[in-house]
Design a protein around this motif. Structure first.
Motif, PDB file in Angstrom:
ATOM      1  N   SER A 254      -8.609   4.181   0.922  1.00  0.00           N
ATOM      2  CA  SER A 254      -9.503   5.165   0.324  1.00  0.00           C
ATOM      3  C   SER A 254      -9.736   4.865  -1.162  1.00  0.00           C
ATOM      4  O   SER A 254     -10.869   4.883  -1.633  1.00  0.00           O
ATOM      5  CB  SER A 254      -8.899   6.559   0.505  1.00  0.00           C
ATOM      6  OG  SER A 254      -9.728   7.525  -0.058  1.00  0.00           O
ATOM      7  N   ASP A 255      -8.664   4.569  -1.882  1.00  0.00           N
ATOM      8  CA  ASP A 255      -8.788   4.247  -3.315  1.00  0.00           C
ATOM      9  C   ASP A 255      -9.627   3.005  -3.537  1.00  0.00           C
ATOM     10  O   ASP A 255     -10.449   2.959  -4.453  1.00  0.00           O
ATOM     11  CB  ASP A 255      -7.408   4.065  -3.944  1.00  0.00           C
ATOM     12  CG  ASP A 255      -6.649   5.374  -4.083  1.00  0.00           C
ATOM     13  OD1 ASP A 255      -7.229   6.446  -3.798  1.00  0.00           O
ATOM     14  OD2 ASP A 255      -5.460   5.321  -4.461  1.00  0.00           O
ATOM     15  N   TYR A 256      -9.413   1.980  -2.712  1.00  0.00           N
ATOM     16  CA  TYR A 256     -10.197   0.745  -2.829  1.00  0.00           C
ATOM     17  C   TYR A 256     -11.684   1.030  -2.613  1.00  0.00           C
ATOM     18  O   TYR A 256     -12.530   0.574  -3.396  1.00  0.00           O
ATOM     19  CB  TYR A 256      -9.702  -0.296  -1.812  1.00  0.00           C
ATOM     20  CG  TYR A 256     -10.609  -1.499  -1.710  1.00  0.00           C
ATOM     21  CD1 TYR A 256     -10.575  -2.482  -2.685  1.00  0.00           C
ATOM     22  CD2 TYR A 256     -11.499  -1.640  -0.656  1.00  0.00           C
ATOM     23  CE1 TYR A 256     -11.421  -3.589  -2.609  1.00  0.00           C
ATOM     24  CE2 TYR A 256     -12.337  -2.740  -0.566  1.00  0.00           C
ATOM     25  CZ  TYR A 256     -12.293  -3.707  -1.547  1.00  0.00           C
ATOM     26  OH  TYR A 256     -13.140  -4.791  -1.461  1.00  0.00           O
ATOM     27  N   LEU A 257     -11.996   1.779  -1.571  1.00  0.00           N
ATOM     28  CA  LEU A 257     -13.398   2.085  -1.283  1.00  0.00           C
ATOM     29  C   LEU A 257     -14.035   2.916  -2.395  1.00  0.00           C
ATOM     30  O   LEU A 257     -15.162   2.634  -2.811  1.00  0.00           O
ATOM     31  CB  LEU A 257     -13.534   2.817   0.052  1.00  0.00           C
ATOM     32  CG  LEU A 257     -13.593   1.945   1.289  1.00  0.00           C
ATOM     33  CD1 LEU A 257     -13.643   2.801   2.544  1.00  0.00           C
ATOM     34  CD2 LEU A 257     -14.771   1.006   1.257  1.00  0.00           C
ATOM     35  N   ILE A 258     -13.328   3.917  -2.887  1.00  0.00           N
ATOM     36  CA  ILE A 258     -13.878   4.747  -3.963  1.00  0.00           C
ATOM     37  C   ILE A 258     -14.146   3.892  -5.196  1.00  0.00           C
ATOM     38  O   ILE A 258     -15.211   3.999  -5.822  1.00  0.00           O
ATOM     39  CB  ILE A 258     -12.944   5.932  -4.279  1.00  0.00           C
ATOM     40  CG1 ILE A 258     -12.950   6.928  -3.118  1.00  0.00           C
ATOM     41  CG2 ILE A 258     -13.357   6.620  -5.580  1.00  0.00           C
ATOM     42  CD1 ILE A 258     -11.913   8.025  -3.213  1.00  0.00           C
ATOM     43  N   HIS A 259     -13.208   3.040  -5.549  1.00  0.00           N
ATOM     44  CA  HIS A 259     -13.374   2.144  -6.706  1.00  0.00           C
ATOM     45  C   HIS A 259     -14.603   1.261  -6.544  1.00  0.00           C
ATOM     46  O   HIS A 259     -15.453   1.171  -7.442  1.00  0.00           O
ATOM     47  CB  HIS A 259     -12.110   1.289  -6.869  1.00  0.00           C
ATOM     48  CG  HIS A 259     -12.192   0.291  -7.965  1.00  0.00           C
ATOM     49  ND1 HIS A 259     -12.474  -1.038  -7.730  1.00  0.00           N
ATOM     50  CD2 HIS A 259     -12.059   0.421  -9.305  1.00  0.00           C
ATOM     51  CE1 HIS A 259     -12.498  -1.679  -8.881  1.00  0.00           C
ATOM     52  NE2 HIS A 259     -12.248  -0.825  -9.849  1.00  0.00           N
ATOM     53  N   GLN A 260     -14.728   0.636  -5.394  1.00  0.00           N
ATOM     54  CA  GLN A 260     -15.858  -0.261  -5.155  1.00  0.00           C
ATOM     55  C   GLN A 260     -17.191   0.493  -5.102  1.00  0.00           C
ATOM     56  O   GLN A 260     -18.202   0.026  -5.619  1.00  0.00           O
ATOM     57  CB  GLN A 260     -15.644  -1.050  -3.852  1.00  0.00           C
ATOM     58  CG  GLN A 260     -14.497  -2.035  -3.914  1.00  0.00           C
ATOM     59  CD  GLN A 260     -14.749  -3.110  -4.956  1.00  0.00           C
ATOM     60  OE1 GLN A 260     -15.769  -3.787  -4.935  1.00  0.00           O
ATOM     61  NE2 GLN A 260     -13.826  -3.249  -5.878  1.00  0.00           N
ATOM     62  N   ILE A 261     -17.182   1.659  -4.484  1.00  0.00           N
ATOM     63  CA  ILE A 261     -18.407   2.459  -4.405  1.00  0.00           C
ATOM     64  C   ILE A 261     -18.887   2.821  -5.805  1.00  0.00           C
ATOM     65  O   ILE A 261     -20.076   2.698  -6.118  1.00  0.00           O
ATOM     66  CB  ILE A 261     -18.184   3.730  -3.559  1.00  0.00           C
ATOM     67  CG1 ILE A 261     -18.049   3.361  -2.088  1.00  0.00           C
ATOM     68  CG2 ILE A 261     -19.325   4.730  -3.750  1.00  0.00           C
ATOM     69  CD1 ILE A 261     -17.540   4.491  -1.212  1.00  0.00           C
TER      70      ILE A 261
ATOM     71  N   ALA B  51     -12.389   3.723 -13.957  1.00  0.00           N
ATOM     72  CA  ALA B  51     -11.067   3.454 -14.530  1.00  0.00           C
ATOM     73  C   ALA B  51      -9.956   4.245 -13.841  1.00  0.00           C
ATOM     74  O   ALA B  51      -8.817   3.780 -13.772  1.00  0.00           O
ATOM     75  CB  ALA B  51     -11.081   3.748 -16.022  1.00  0.00           C
ATOM     76  N   LYS B  52     -10.273   5.409 -13.309  1.00  0.00           N
ATOM     77  CA  LYS B  52      -9.275   6.217 -12.598  1.00  0.00           C
ATOM     78  C   LYS B  52      -8.820   5.523 -11.312  1.00  0.00           C
ATOM     79  O   LYS B  52      -7.688   5.683 -10.884  1.00  0.00           O
ATOM     80  CB  LYS B  52      -9.877   7.588 -12.268  1.00  0.00           C
ATOM     81  CG  LYS B  52      -8.951   8.490 -11.494  1.00  0.00           C
ATOM     82  CD  LYS B  52      -9.607   9.797 -11.134  1.00  0.00           C
ATOM     83  CE  LYS B  52      -8.692  10.623 -10.245  1.00  0.00           C
ATOM     84  NZ  LYS B  52      -9.368  11.782  -9.684  1.00  0.00           N
ATOM     85  N   TRP B  53      -9.704   4.747 -10.708  1.00  0.00           N
ATOM     86  CA  TRP B  53      -9.425   4.160  -9.403  1.00  0.00           C
ATOM     87  C   TRP B  53      -9.043   2.688  -9.472  1.00  0.00           C
ATOM     88  O   TRP B  53      -8.645   2.109  -8.464  1.00  0.00           O
ATOM     89  CB  TRP B  53     -10.631   4.333  -8.488  1.00  0.00           C
ATOM     90  CG  TRP B  53     -10.985   5.765  -8.308  1.00  0.00           C
ATOM     91  CD1 TRP B  53     -11.962   6.456  -8.961  1.00  0.00           C
ATOM     92  CD2 TRP B  53     -10.346   6.709  -7.461  1.00  0.00           C
ATOM     93  NE1 TRP B  53     -11.972   7.758  -8.567  1.00  0.00           N
ATOM     94  CE2 TRP B  53     -10.991   7.943  -7.640  1.00  0.00           C
ATOM     95  CE3 TRP B  53      -9.288   6.621  -6.558  1.00  0.00           C
ATOM     96  CZ2 TRP B  53     -10.610   9.088  -6.950  1.00  0.00           C
ATOM     97  CZ3 TRP B  53      -8.923   7.760  -5.870  1.00  0.00           C
ATOM     98  CH2 TRP B  53      -9.573   8.968  -6.063  1.00  0.00           C
ATOM     99  N   GLY B  54      -9.206   2.058 -10.617  1.00  0.00           N
ATOM    100  CA  GLY B  54      -8.852   0.643 -10.717  1.00  0.00           C
ATOM    101  C   GLY B  54      -9.487   0.003 -11.945  1.00  0.00           C
ATOM    102  O   GLY B  54      -9.991   0.678 -12.840  1.00  0.00           O
TER     103      GLY B  54
END
Length: 167
Positions: A103-110, A135-138
């Motif tokens: 979920s974190d990876y997808l949110i960051h990429q989106i 920045a919150k996600w990666g």
């Protein structure tokens, strides 16, 4: 076979090979592999491919819809955990951690790709907000930093702040 294709698609996404990732995800779905994660990854890849094909508005819309689903899912999960704090449910922490990582990876990429899309359709304020949220996600990549400075400069020019636009 479907799960193997899904795993291959994730590898292609990490390598930023979106056409091949979409092909693997499509083959997994065609072989009756059903998974919520597969659907999310497929939607993400489809949104990115629309951006690549310069159908920016459609790509941004797909990514925005998927982001809303993922963020609401995170909020619902937090509410559920607070509600069940009194009871001690049996929790598979390994599976929970893996789901959060996806979920974190997808949110960051989106957020990264949606910010690019907003810059491409000249919605600089919204792009700036997405870049701040990344920045919150990666890690923020170099292209997004460039888009951030480009958007800031253009916004300052629009507000006739010429001296600050060059800084």
């Amino acid at each position: 076979y479907g799960n193997a294709m899904f795993q291959m698609a994730k590898l292609h996404l990490r390598q930023k090979d979106y056409y091949e990732a979409f092909n693997c995800l499509k083959r997994a779905a065609d072989n009756n592999f059903q998974s919520k994660r597969l659907t999310m990854y497929k939607d993400f890849t489809e949104g990115v491919l629309y951006l690549i094909k310069r159908k920016i508005k459609k790509g941004v819309q797909i990514l925005s819809d998927l982001l809303e689903i993922l963020v609401n899912k995170e909020k619902d999960k937090d509410k559920k955990e607070k509600k069940e704090a009194g009871a001690k449910p049996v929790v598979d922490f390994k599976k929970q951690k893996a789901n959060k990582a996806h979920s974190d990876y997808l949110i960051h990429q989106i957020l990264l790709f949606r910010a690019y899309g907003y810059v491409a359709i000249e919605k600089y304020e919204v792009a700036q907000e997405d870049i701040r949220r990344v920045a919150k996600w990666g890690k923020v990549d170099a292209a997004s930093i460039y888009n951030k400075w480009l958007g800031k400069g253009i916004l300052r020019m629009d507000h006739e702040d010429y001296l600050m636009a060059s800084k």
